[in-house]
Enzyme design. Structure first.
Site, PDB file in Angstrom:
ATOM      1  N   ASP A  23       0.675  -1.047  -0.029  1.00  0.00           N
ATOM      2  CA  ASP A  23      -0.099   0.087   0.034  1.00  0.00           C
ATOM      3  C   ASP A  23       0.705   1.224  -0.051  1.00  0.00           C
ATOM      4  O   ASP A  23       0.468   2.325   0.624  1.00  0.00           O
ATOM      5  CB  ASP A  23      -0.987  -0.053   1.145  1.00  0.00           C
ATOM      6  CG  ASP A  23      -1.812  -1.215   1.234  1.00  0.00           C
ATOM      7  OD1 ASP A  23      -1.946  -1.883   0.362  1.00  0.00           O
ATOM      8  OD2 ASP A  23      -2.805  -1.175   2.229  1.00  0.00           O
ATOM      9  N   LYS A 128      -6.659  -4.864  -2.936  1.00  0.00           N
ATOM     10  CA  LYS A 128      -7.367  -5.552  -1.924  1.00  0.00           C
ATOM     11  C   LYS A 128      -8.431  -4.705  -1.223  1.00  0.00           C
ATOM     12  O   LYS A 128      -8.015  -3.658  -1.299  1.00  0.00           O
ATOM     13  CB  LYS A 128      -6.200  -6.099  -0.843  1.00  0.00           C
ATOM     14  CG  LYS A 128      -5.524  -4.782  -0.228  1.00  0.00           C
ATOM     15  CD  LYS A 128      -4.278  -5.401   0.588  1.00  0.00           C
ATOM     16  CE  LYS A 128      -3.456  -4.331   1.071  1.00  0.00           C
ATOM     17  NZ  LYS A 128      -4.080  -3.622   2.187  1.00  0.00           N
ATOM     18  N   CYS A 161      -2.048  -2.485   7.751  1.00  0.00           N
ATOM     19  CA  CYS A 161      -1.870  -3.348   6.731  1.00  0.00           C
ATOM     20  C   CYS A 161      -0.797  -4.300   6.597  1.00  0.00           C
ATOM     21  O   CYS A 161      -0.803  -5.488   6.417  1.00  0.00           O
ATOM     22  CB  CYS A 161      -2.208  -2.695   5.302  1.00  0.00           C
ATOM     23  SG  CYS A 161      -4.012  -2.062   5.305  1.00  0.00           S
TER      24      CYS A 161
HETATM   25  C1  C5J Z   1      -2.971   0.642   5.645  1.00  0.00           C
HETATM   26  C2  C5J Z   1      -4.793   1.897   6.652  1.00  0.00           C
HETATM   27  N1  C5J Z   1      -2.632   0.526   4.251  1.00  0.00           N
HETATM   28  N2  C5J Z   1      -4.032   2.236   7.637  1.00  0.00           N
HETATM   29  N3  C5J Z   1      -4.268   1.282   5.642  1.00  0.00           N
HETATM   30  O1  C5J Z   1      -2.498   0.198   6.614  1.00  0.00           O
HETATM   31  O2  C5J Z   1      -5.980   2.222   6.778  1.00  0.00           O
END
Ligand code: C5J
Length: 219
Positions: A23, A128, A161
């Site tokens: 991400d 995802k 994540c």
């Molecule tokens: C991730 C989030 N990628 N913190 N998303 O950690 O909402």
């Protein structure tokens, strides 16, 4: 290849190990994006860009497997659980217009990966809908088809994540190594605790190292 790691050295099997970058999306990392709009300090995440670039370049140079993930939803939001949409009681939520297009919607500018770490056409990108990269995706099938048994997991955020994905991977039998300088949290205390949770109790979810240890092993 034996790497310096906690809680004990990690045996790296390069041909069976994939680099999984979680991400690294514009909305989480870029000034003016959704993350900053919510009041977060994006510099806490941006410090991971340079070490990730070095690791990615070395990993690619060694001809090893790289995969990327993006958190986000279909433009019709049919895969967005109502509970996720309303969580946080924010005025602006997933699917609404944000500073870089509709928030966490696939195809929007803010949903895409930052240019510094942009995937090559040959590198699978896993879209995802959840926090974990295995939930409702074909990641496990792709890794199995490639014969992957180990993952180096980097990206953001450490306690959300990254941690969720490491836990999911651990339950599926993968050995996970997390280079601490290549993962980031908006909250320093969660950064520390997120890493502690992985390596505690004899490496209950995996190993933690510095990216230099991986670079040294691959050189
Ligand atoms: C991730 C989030 N990628 N913190 N998303 O950690 O909402």
């Amino acid at each position: 290849m034996t790497l310096d790691a906690e809680p004990y050295p990690f045996e790296l099997l390069p041909s069976r190990c994939a680099l999984l970058i979680i991400d690294m999306q514009r909305d989480f990392l870029e000034p003016g994006g959704f993350g900053e709009m919510l009041g977060n300090d994006v510099s806490q995440l941006r410090r991971t860009i340079e070490p990730n670039q070095k690791l990615l370049a070395t990993w690619r140079g060694a001809g090893l497997t790289v995969l990327h993930t993006r958190e986000g939803h279909r433009p019709d939001l049919a895969d967005l659980p109502p509970a996720k949409k309303i969580r946080g009681r924010s005025k602006t939520c997933i699917g609404d217009a944000g500073p870089m297009g509709r928030i966490l919607v696939r195809g929007e500018a803010g949903h895409d990966i930052i240019p510094e770490l942009y995937p090559l056409p040959s590198e699978p990108v896993i879209d995802k809908p959840g926090k974990g990269a295995f939930f409702a995706t074909d990641l496990h099938a792709i890794l199995q088809n490639l014969g992957i048994t180990q993952l180096v997991v980097t990206g953001v955020t450490t306690e959300v994540c990254v941690n969720t994905t490491v836990r999911e991977a651990n339950d599926r039998g993968y050995d996970c190594l997390v280079p601490e300088d290549c993962v980031g949290s908006y909250f320093p205390v969660f950064q520390e605790m997120g890493l502690n949770m992985i390596k505690a109790q004899g490496g209950i979810f995996g190993w933690v190292c510095r990216s230099e240890a991986i670079l040294a092993a691959l050189k």
